[in-house]
Design a protein around this motif. Structure first.
Motif, PDB file in Angstrom:
ATOM      1  N   PRO A   1       7.649  42.419  21.361  1.00  0.00           N
ATOM      2  CA  PRO A   1       6.816  43.054  22.389  1.00  0.00           C
ATOM      3  C   PRO A   1       6.055  44.265  21.859  1.00  0.00           C
ATOM      4  CG  PRO A   1       9.151  43.266  22.938  1.00  0.00           C
ATOM      5  CD  PRO A   1       9.048  42.438  21.704  1.00  0.00           C
ATOM      6  N   PHE A   2       6.659  45.011  20.922  1.00  0.00           N
ATOM      7  CA  PHE A   2       5.970  46.163  20.324  1.00  0.00           C
ATOM      8  C   PHE A   2       4.691  45.718  19.631  1.00  0.00           C
ATOM      9  CE2 PHE A   2       5.277  49.121  16.796  1.00  0.00           C
ATOM     10  CZ  PHE A   2       5.263  50.330  17.467  1.00  0.00           C
ATOM     11  N   GLU A   3       4.773  44.613  18.891  1.00  0.00           N
ATOM     12  CA  GLU A   3       3.599  44.104  18.185  1.00  0.00           C
ATOM     13  C   GLU A   3       2.525  43.627  19.155  1.00  0.00           C
ATOM     14  OE1 GLU A   3       2.330  40.466  15.204  1.00  0.00           O
ATOM     15  OE2 GLU A   3       4.395  40.634  15.886  1.00  0.00           O
ATOM     16  N   LYS A   4       2.920  42.902  20.189  1.00  0.00           N
ATOM     17  CA  LYS A   4       1.956  42.315  21.122  1.00  0.00           C
ATOM     18  C   LYS A   4       1.345  43.332  22.073  1.00  0.00           C
ATOM     19  CE  LYS A   4       2.689  38.114  19.711  1.00  0.00           C
ATOM     20  NZ  LYS A   4       1.746  37.422  18.892  1.00  0.00           N
ATOM     21  N   ILE A   5       2.000  44.491  22.245  1.00  0.00           N
ATOM     22  CA  ILE A   5       1.493  45.492  23.182  1.00  0.00           C
ATOM     23  C   ILE A   5       0.864  46.689  22.474  1.00  0.00           C
ATOM     24  CG2 ILE A   5       2.187  47.133  24.978  1.00  0.00           C
ATOM     25  CD1 ILE A   5       4.243  45.059  25.891  1.00  0.00           C
ATOM     26  N   VAL A   6       1.470  47.145  21.375  1.00  0.00           N
ATOM     27  CA  VAL A   6       0.996  48.374  20.726  1.00  0.00           C
ATOM     28  C   VAL A   6       0.232  48.089  19.442  1.00  0.00           C
ATOM     29  CG1 VAL A   6       1.681  50.589  19.733  1.00  0.00           C
ATOM     30  CG2 VAL A   6       2.900  49.694  21.711  1.00  0.00           C
ATOM     31  N   ALA A   7       0.846  47.400  18.495  1.00  0.00           N
ATOM     32  CA  ALA A   7       0.253  47.258  17.165  1.00  0.00           C
ATOM     33  C   ALA A   7      -0.996  46.377  17.187  1.00  0.00           C
ATOM     34  CB  ALA A   7       1.288  46.697  16.195  1.00  0.00           C
ATOM     35  N   PHE A   8      -0.862  45.192  17.753  1.00  0.00           N
ATOM     36  CA  PHE A   8      -1.988  44.259  17.848  1.00  0.00           C
ATOM     37  C   PHE A   8      -2.048  43.753  19.284  1.00  0.00           C
ATOM     38  CE2 PHE A   8      -0.053  43.885  13.597  1.00  0.00           C
ATOM     39  CZ  PHE A   8      -1.069  44.457  12.871  1.00  0.00           C
ATOM     40  N   PRO A   9      -2.623  44.553  20.204  1.00  0.00           N
ATOM     41  CA  PRO A   9      -2.486  44.288  21.642  1.00  0.00           C
ATOM     42  C   PRO A   9      -3.099  42.960  22.081  1.00  0.00           C
ATOM     43  CG  PRO A   9      -4.128  45.983  21.266  1.00  0.00           C
ATOM     44  CD  PRO A   9      -3.494  45.691  19.941  1.00  0.00           C
ATOM     45  N   GLN A  10      -2.305  42.220  22.828  1.00  0.00           N
ATOM     46  CA  GLN A  10      -2.767  40.980  23.440  1.00  0.00           C
ATOM     47  C   GLN A  10      -2.496  40.971  24.935  1.00  0.00           C
ATOM     48  OE1 GLN A  10      -0.724  37.935  21.269  1.00  0.00           O
ATOM     49  NE2 GLN A  10      -1.941  38.222  19.439  1.00  0.00           N
ATOM     50  N   PHE A  11      -1.522  41.782  25.397  1.00  0.00           N
ATOM     51  CA  PHE A  11      -1.119  41.747  26.792  1.00  0.00           C
ATOM     52  C   PHE A  11      -1.594  42.948  27.602  1.00  0.00           C
ATOM     53  CE2 PHE A  11       2.575  39.385  24.801  1.00  0.00           C
ATOM     54  CZ  PHE A  11       2.037  38.141  25.065  1.00  0.00           C
ATOM     55  N   VAL A  12      -2.104  43.956  26.963  1.00  0.00           N
ATOM     56  CA  VAL A  12      -2.585  45.154  27.667  1.00  0.00           C
ATOM     57  C   VAL A  12      -3.998  45.471  27.191  1.00  0.00           C
ATOM     58  CG1 VAL A  12      -0.281  46.135  27.930  1.00  0.00           C
ATOM     59  CG2 VAL A  12      -1.640  46.758  25.960  1.00  0.00           C
ATOM     60  N   LYS A  13      -4.604  46.468  27.851  1.00  0.00           N
ATOM     61  CA  LYS A  13      -5.921  46.906  27.411  1.00  0.00           C
ATOM     62  C   LYS A  13      -5.838  47.421  25.979  1.00  0.00           C
ATOM     63  CE  LYS A  13      -6.440  49.764  30.806  1.00  0.00           C
ATOM     64  NZ  LYS A  13      -6.959  50.804  31.685  1.00  0.00           N
ATOM     65  N   ARG A  14      -6.900  47.269  25.245  1.00  0.00           N
ATOM     66  CA  ARG A  14      -6.908  47.632  23.833  1.00  0.00           C
ATOM     67  C   ARG A  14      -7.291  49.090  23.587  1.00  0.00           C
ATOM     68  NH1 ARG A  14      -7.204  42.926  20.337  1.00  0.00           N
ATOM     69  NH2 ARG A  14      -7.104  41.092  21.650  1.00  0.00           N
ATOM     70  N   ASP A  15      -7.494  49.864  24.640  1.00  0.00           N
ATOM     71  CA  ASP A  15      -7.883  51.254  24.427  1.00  0.00           C
ATOM     72  C   ASP A  15      -6.708  52.061  23.880  1.00  0.00           C
ATOM     73  OD1 ASP A  15      -6.654  51.051  27.039  1.00  0.00           O
ATOM     74  OD2 ASP A  15      -7.274  53.134  27.360  1.00  0.00           O
ATOM     75  N   VAL A  16      -7.042  53.127  23.191  1.00  0.00           N
ATOM     76  CA  VAL A  16      -6.055  53.927  22.479  1.00  0.00           C
ATOM     77  C   VAL A  16      -5.074  54.591  23.442  1.00  0.00           C
ATOM     78  CG1 VAL A  16      -5.773  55.961  21.007  1.00  0.00           C
ATOM     79  CG2 VAL A  16      -7.568  54.309  20.508  1.00  0.00           C
ATOM     80  N   GLU A  17      -5.532  55.067  24.574  1.00  0.00           N
ATOM     81  CA  GLU A  17      -4.654  55.789  25.505  1.00  0.00           C
ATOM     82  C   GLU A  17      -3.545  54.885  26.057  1.00  0.00           C
ATOM     83  OE1 GLU A  17      -3.126  59.038  27.182  1.00  0.00           O
ATOM     84  OE2 GLU A  17      -4.899  59.043  25.908  1.00  0.00           O
ATOM     85  N   THR A  18      -3.885  53.663  26.426  1.00  0.00           N
ATOM     86  CA  THR A  18      -2.869  52.731  26.939  1.00  0.00           C
ATOM     87  C   THR A  18      -1.866  52.394  25.852  1.00  0.00           C
ATOM     88  OG1 THR A  18      -4.471  51.787  28.484  1.00  0.00           O
ATOM     89  CG2 THR A  18      -2.518  50.464  27.991  1.00  0.00           C
ATOM     90  N   ARG A  19      -2.350  52.103  24.659  1.00  0.00           N
ATOM     91  CA  ARG A  19      -1.453  51.782  23.551  1.00  0.00           C
ATOM     92  C   ARG A  19      -0.591  52.980  23.185  1.00  0.00           C
ATOM     93  NH1 ARG A  19      -5.419  49.456  19.178  1.00  0.00           N
ATOM     94  NH2 ARG A  19      -3.509  49.294  17.955  1.00  0.00           N
TER      95      ARG A  19
END
Length: 109
Positions: free
Chosen positions: A65-83
């Motif tokens: 989940p860390f990879e899919k959400i933070v490192a290489f986002p696929q499930f959330v917005k790709r903006d820096v603040e969300t990550r």
């Protein structure tokens, strides 16, 4: 609250993929070290191999989940603040999890 935009950008674009890479490559290297030690008939090769394999498996479960959400986002917005917020959540969750495991291990003694 005090982090600059440059620091947030560095953490989500450089540090997060490095965390994923490190938590994957280091246990794999330890597994290979355990295999080499087993070939050389060293006494702790089984302990090293089993621990590093278990840690690698745990890392894959925790880092997916860390990879899919933070490192290489696929499930959330790709903006820096969300990550950035998700990165903080995962760090706090990991710290609380480590403290709980340590507390349970301490209670068992």
């Amino acid at each position: 609250m005090l982090a600059t935009d440059g620091w947030k950008d560095f953490c989500v674009r450089k540090l997060a993929p490095s965390i994923v890479w490190g938590h994957t490559a280091i246990p794999v290297g330890a597994i290979l070290g355990g295999v080499i030690a087993a070939i050389m008939h060293k006494p702790s090769s089984l302990a090293v191999g089993l621990f590093s394999f278990a840690f690698w498996g745990y890392s894959l479960l925790a880092l997916l989940p860390f990879e899919k959400i933070v490192a290489f986002p696929q499930f959330v917005k790709r903006d820096v603040e969300t990550r950035w917020r998700w990165l903080g959540f995962f760090l706090v969750l990991g710290g609380v999890g480590a403290q709980l495991v340590a507390a349970v291990m301490d209670l068992r003694q």
